[in-house]
Scaffold this motif. Structure first.
Motif, PDB file in Angstrom:
ATOM      1  N   LEU A  87      20.464   8.714   6.148  1.00 17.67           N
ATOM      2  CA  LEU A  87      19.120   8.825   5.583  1.00 17.67           C
ATOM      3  C   LEU A  87      18.263   7.628   5.971  1.00 17.67           C
ATOM      4  CD1 LEU A  87      16.959   9.984   3.660  1.00 17.67           C
ATOM      5  CD2 LEU A  87      18.125   8.748   1.804  1.00 17.67           C
ATOM      6  N   PHE A  88      18.804   6.404   5.759  1.00 16.10           N
ATOM      7  CA  PHE A  88      18.015   5.198   6.014  1.00 16.10           C
ATOM      8  C   PHE A  88      17.823   4.934   7.507  1.00 16.10           C
ATOM      9  CE2 PHE A  88      19.755   3.958   1.704  1.00 16.10           C
ATOM     10  CZ  PHE A  88      18.578   4.284   1.050  1.00 16.10           C
ATOM     11  N   ASP A  89      18.711   5.493   8.318  1.00 16.83           N
ATOM     12  CA  ASP A  89      18.540   5.364   9.767  1.00 16.83           C
ATOM     13  C   ASP A  89      17.360   6.221  10.228  1.00 16.83           C
ATOM     14  OD1 ASP A  89      19.364   4.439  12.383  1.00 16.83           O
ATOM     15  OD2 ASP A  89      20.073   6.482  12.748  1.00 16.83           O
ATOM     16  N   ALA A  90      17.234   7.409   9.652  1.00 17.75           N
ATOM     17  CA  ALA A  90      16.129   8.311  10.027  1.00 17.75           C
ATOM     18  C   ALA A  90      14.833   7.924   9.331  1.00 17.75           C
ATOM     19  CB  ALA A  90      16.504   9.751   9.689  1.00 17.75           C
ATOM     20  N   TRP A  91      14.922   7.551   8.068  1.00 17.60           N
ATOM     21  CA  TRP A  91      13.757   7.182   7.244  1.00 17.60           C
ATOM     22  C   TRP A  91      13.937   5.722   6.856  1.00 17.60           C
ATOM     23  CZ3 TRP A  91      14.108   6.317   1.696  1.00 17.60           C
ATOM     24  CH2 TRP A  91      12.870   6.042   1.097  1.00 17.60           C
ATOM     25  N   ASN A  92      13.326   4.848   7.611  1.00 15.47           N
ATOM     26  CA  ASN A  92      13.561   3.406   7.439  1.00 15.47           C
ATOM     27  C   ASN A  92      12.538   2.809   6.474  1.00 15.47           C
ATOM     28  OD1 ASN A  92      14.092   0.705   7.619  1.00 15.47           O
ATOM     29  ND2 ASN A  92      13.766   0.541   9.823  1.00 15.47           N
ATOM     30  N   ALA A 106      12.215  -0.083   5.412  1.00 12.34           N
ATOM     31  CA  ALA A 106      11.803  -1.454   5.755  1.00 12.34           C
ATOM     32  C   ALA A 106      10.443  -1.482   6.431  1.00 12.34           C
ATOM     33  CB  ALA A 106      12.848  -2.108   6.653  1.00 12.34           C
ATOM     34  N   THR A 107      10.100  -0.402   7.122  1.00 13.13           N
ATOM     35  CA  THR A 107       8.810  -0.348   7.806  1.00 13.13           C
ATOM     36  C   THR A 107       7.644  -0.275   6.824  1.00 13.13           C
ATOM     37  OG1 THR A 107       8.889   2.069   7.991  1.00 13.13           O
ATOM     38  CG2 THR A 107       9.864   0.798   9.791  1.00 13.13           C
ATOM     39  N   ILE A 140       7.215  -2.243   4.192  1.00  9.37           N
ATOM     40  CA  ILE A 140       6.990  -3.498   3.469  1.00  9.37           C
ATOM     41  C   ILE A 140       5.566  -4.036   3.633  1.00  9.37           C
ATOM     42  CG2 ILE A 140       7.661  -5.936   3.320  1.00  9.37           C
ATOM     43  CD1 ILE A 140      10.540  -5.042   3.786  1.00  9.37           C
ATOM     44  N   PRO A 141       5.012  -4.152   4.850  1.00 10.98           N
ATOM     45  CA  PRO A 141       3.648  -4.696   4.973  1.00 10.98           C
ATOM     46  C   PRO A 141       2.609  -3.888   4.193  1.00 10.98           C
ATOM     47  CG  PRO A 141       4.744  -4.718   7.107  1.00 10.98           C
ATOM     48  CD  PRO A 141       5.616  -3.923   6.182  1.00 10.98           C
ATOM     49  N   ALA A 142       2.675  -2.560   4.320  1.00  6.51           N
ATOM     50  CA  ALA A 142       1.707  -1.716   3.618  1.00  6.51           C
ATOM     51  C   ALA A 142       1.915  -1.791   2.113  1.00  6.51           C
ATOM     52  CB  ALA A 142       1.828  -0.271   4.098  1.00  6.51           C
ATOM     53  N   ARG A 143       3.175  -1.877   1.678  1.00  7.96           N
ATOM     54  CA  ARG A 143       3.453  -1.946   0.247  1.00  7.96           C
ATOM     55  C   ARG A 143       2.950  -3.258  -0.340  1.00  7.96           C
ATOM     56  NH1 ARG A 143       6.917   1.183  -2.363  1.00  7.96           N
ATOM     57  NH2 ARG A 143       5.863   2.668  -1.006  1.00  7.96           N
ATOM     58  N   LEU A 144       3.133  -4.351   0.369  1.00  7.23           N
ATOM     59  CA  LEU A 144       2.614  -5.642  -0.095  1.00  7.23           C
ATOM     60  C   LEU A 144       1.094  -5.610  -0.219  1.00  7.23           C
ATOM     61  CD1 LEU A 144       4.747  -8.334   1.786  1.00  7.23           C
ATOM     62  CD2 LEU A 144       4.570  -8.026  -0.687  1.00  7.23           C
ATOM     63  N   GLN A 145       0.449  -4.993   0.761  1.00  9.43           N
ATOM     64  CA  GLN A 145      -1.010  -4.905   0.739  1.00  9.43           C
ATOM     65  C   GLN A 145      -1.482  -4.095  -0.463  1.00  9.43           C
ATOM     66  OE1 GLN A 145      -2.711  -3.346   4.334  1.00  9.43           O
ATOM     67  NE2 GLN A 145      -4.815  -3.617   3.647  1.00  9.43           N
ATOM     68  N   ARG A 146      -0.815  -2.973  -0.711  1.00 12.27           N
ATOM     69  CA  ARG A 146      -1.203  -2.128  -1.841  1.00 12.27           C
ATOM     70  C   ARG A 146      -0.952  -2.847  -3.169  1.00 12.27           C
ATOM     71  NH1 ARG A 146      -1.906   3.370  -3.495  1.00 12.27           N
ATOM     72  NH2 ARG A 146      -1.962   4.053  -1.336  1.00 12.27           N
ATOM     73  N   MET A 147       0.178  -3.516  -3.281  1.00  9.58           N
ATOM     74  CA  MET A 147       0.545  -4.187  -4.528  1.00  9.58           C
ATOM     75  C   MET A 147      -0.408  -5.318  -4.870  1.00  9.58           C
ATOM     76  SD  MET A 147       4.690  -4.293  -4.061  1.00  9.58           S
ATOM     77  CE  MET A 147       5.016  -5.182  -5.589  1.00  9.58           C
ATOM     78  N   THR A 148      -0.958  -5.967  -3.860  1.00  8.11           N
ATOM     79  CA  THR A 148      -1.819  -7.133  -4.090  1.00  8.11           C
ATOM     80  C   THR A 148      -3.299  -6.829  -3.945  1.00  8.11           C
ATOM     81  OG1 THR A 148      -1.576  -7.810  -1.758  1.00  8.11           O
ATOM     82  CG2 THR A 148      -0.008  -8.729  -3.340  1.00  8.11           C
ATOM     83  N   SER A 149      -3.645  -5.557  -3.731  1.00 14.02           N
ATOM     84  CA  SER A 149      -5.048  -5.194  -3.498  1.00 14.02           C
ATOM     85  C   SER A 149      -5.889  -5.286  -4.764  1.00 14.02           C
ATOM     86  CB  SER A 149      -5.128  -3.770  -2.944  1.00 14.02           C
ATOM     87  OG  SER A 149      -4.734  -2.832  -3.934  1.00 14.02           O
ATOM     88  N   GLY A 150      -5.258  -5.103  -5.913  1.00 16.37           N
ATOM     89  CA  GLY A 150      -6.002  -5.072  -7.180  1.00 16.37           C
ATOM     90  C   GLY A 150      -6.571  -3.709  -7.508  1.00 16.37           C
ATOM     91  N   ASP A 151      -6.456  -2.764  -6.570  1.00 20.50           N
ATOM     92  CA  ASP A 151      -6.980  -1.415  -6.789  1.00 20.50           C
ATOM     93  C   ASP A 151      -5.801  -0.436  -6.813  1.00 20.50           C
ATOM     94  OD1 ASP A 151      -8.276   0.976  -6.934  1.00 20.50           O
ATOM     95  OD2 ASP A 151      -9.261   0.838  -4.976  1.00 20.50           O
TER      96      ASP A 151
END
Length: 286
Positions: free
Chosen positions: A202-207, A209-210, A212-223
């Motif tokens: 599963l994790f090999d096909a759906w990674n 880890a990719t 993380i950058p978008a998740r950090l941006q969303r978490m810290t956006s305030g919106d």
């Protein structure tokens, strides 16, 4: 050029072995004398005290346990330090401790550079992995060729003293949280009778880890008003995890996350993006 190495556990011993392979002259000391003695046959000069180990050394490396052990060992080594010696500390410590030692040893006429690592024993032996530095850029430039030989890549985080220590703690925090999360994931897989091989597939096909950058941006956006996964729905799935595992083991991290989700739902954020649970800690982050 003579080097001293204080602390020859798994990481330190392999750093020393790599130095000896390069034909470098290394003097070593360790609290447990047997660990240092094992390096003698490979060409290291084993010393009875930290002060003896640093005598005549141009560079003094440390791989110890924590702030207290670094301070204690450096205090013991101080009488043997030669003028102009450069102290390079690879120990994972607090950022405040790294800042304090930099100032203290500069006042005493020595250069102290904190250079923690994301490296295991095998990395130290083969010169791979990552080494982190920050602070006086002239010092870093001067020692960079030496550090380059010890690791795969030196990451320079700029002139702020202690930042390398902070970045190491950030990385280790992620690894601890990641591993604890994987432990819970394995627990859920066990309860569902899903094999590790299937989880790997599963994790090999759906990674994830990719993400993380978008998740950090969303978490810290305030919106959090445009959800891709509503908090209430994420909490529903979290309950499914716990219900599935109940009676088939225990989850460590997920129950704490569920409690935090409940707190935010009670505050009226059930229809918000589930990353709203980071709203308080994200506030004020640059």
């Amino acid at each position: 050029m003579i080097k001293a190495f204080l602390g020859t556990g798994l990481l330190g011993a392999n750093f020393v072995k790599a130095m000896l392979d390069r034909g470098e002259q290394v003097q070593v000391w360790n609290r447990s004398a047997a660990k240092a003695a094992a390096l003698e046959a490979l060409g290291a000069r084993v010393c009875a005290t930290a002060a003896d180990a640093v005598k005549g050394a141009d560079y003094v490396h440390l791989t110890l346990r924590d702030d207290a052990s670094v301070n204690e060992v450096l205090a013991a080594a101080a009488p043997g330090l030669q003028v102009g010696a450069v102290i390079i500390d690879h120990t994972t410590t607090s950022a405040a401790g790294a800042v304090e030692r930099t100032k203290e040893w500069q006042a005493r006429g020595f250069t102290y550079l904190h250079a923690p690592v994301f490296m295991g024993p095998a990395n130290a032996r083969e010169g791979s992995g990552f080494m982190l530095v920050s602070g006086n850029q002239e010092v870093i430039t001067a020692v960079q060729p030496l550090l380059d030989k010890m690791t795969g890549r030196v990451l320079n985080f700029g002139p702020e003293e202690g930042k390398a220590a902070g970045m190491k703690l950030i990385g280790n925090c992620f690894l601890v949280a990641f591993t604890a999360g994987l432990s819970d994931t394995l627990g859920l897989g066990k309860a569902l009778h899903i094999s590790v091989q299937d989880m790997n597939a599963l994790f090999d096909a759906w990674n994830p880890a990719t993400m993380i950058p978008a998740r950090l941006q969303r978490m810290t956006s305030g919106d959090y008003s445009k959800p891709s996964w509503e908090l209430a729905m994420a909490r529903k799935d979290t309950q499914l995890f716990m219900n599935t595992v109940q009676g088939n083991g225990a989850l460590t991290v997920i129950p704490a996350i569920a409690a935090e989700m409940d707190r935010w739902i009670e505050k009226g954020f059930g229809n918000s993006d589930w990353t709203v649970i980071a709203k308080d800690v994200a506030a004020g982050l640059k």
